[in-house]
Design a protein around this motif. Structure first.
Motif: not given
Lengths: 117, 117
Positions: A2-5, B20-21, B23-24, B27-28, B43
């Motif tokens: 889940t790519v929760n920002s 940002g990338t 962080w995606e 989180t993944a 992504l």
DNA sequence: GGTGGGTGCAACCCTATAGTTGCAGTCATC
DNA sequence: GATGACTGCAACTATAGGGTTGCACCCACC
């Protein structure tokens, strides 16, 4: 997956804190109020470079202009470092990291439990 | 104006977290183990871009290759997010910020005390 | 009025880096 | 052995950003 920002403030703050010169500025402004010219005199970069960094830091909330003291009408603008954004960032990073590690711990536990039988 | 340098790990970690990338990706990888190809599928960037980001994250200690599971000899390399560096960073930022704010509080106190007389 | 210290804006290099495409290698499966 | 999925390395483009110089402005002080 889940790519929760992630909150934009985190990347903004991290970007502001990802630079050596800006840290030198911040630590200086953390111990005394200084103007851009003061900083330029103390650091090996030009005043305009300092000004750009101060702009970045100010828009990240890490630095504030000390309220124009009425006693001195001089044009000199002084800055000081603000700790609150750092505290907020620290809190968020801490909980995020804890979440990752908890997941790893759970996986490890499961593996050990399966090991037993 | 003492320019006491900041630990290099701080700027390294902040730089890694300023994107940002990344962080995606983080989180993944914080919710499940994934390979570079998995991430590229999830992504909107190419696999090679992911690989570069993973390299940055790995050298910052934020990501680890899951130990090559002997059960699957497949060449697929999986990664997972590590929370410890985040915790260390959070602790340091917190104390630094606290120092700045303590100084401001002291100044304010002094000003108020002077106000009284 | 001229001079010096402080500020702000703009144009300009130059490096770092996010992203791409392309190719080569390896291992599985059919 | 050919095909497909995965990885890694290399070259290339393009944009962001750190740093610089230069100029214009304001204000104080001599």
């Amino acid at each position: 997956m889940t790519v929760n920002s992630v909150p934009a403030e985190i990347t903004t703050l991290c970007a502001a804190l990802a630079e050596g010169t800006r840290w030198e500025i911040l630590t200086a402004l953390g111990s005394e109020d200084l103007s851009a010219s003061d900083l330029a005199r103390a650091l090996p970069v030009s005043r305009q470079a300092i000004a750009k960094h101060l702009q970045v830091l100010e828009s990240a909330g890490l630095v504030e202009r000390t309220r124009a003291v009425p006693e001195s009408t001089s044009g000199s603008v002084r800055y000081h470092a603000v700790g609150a954004p750092l505290a907020r960032l620290a809190a968020q990073l801490e909980t995020i990291g804890r979440g990752w590690d908890r997941r790893l711990a759970t996986i490890k536990e499961v593996a050990e439990a399966r090991e037993k039988d």
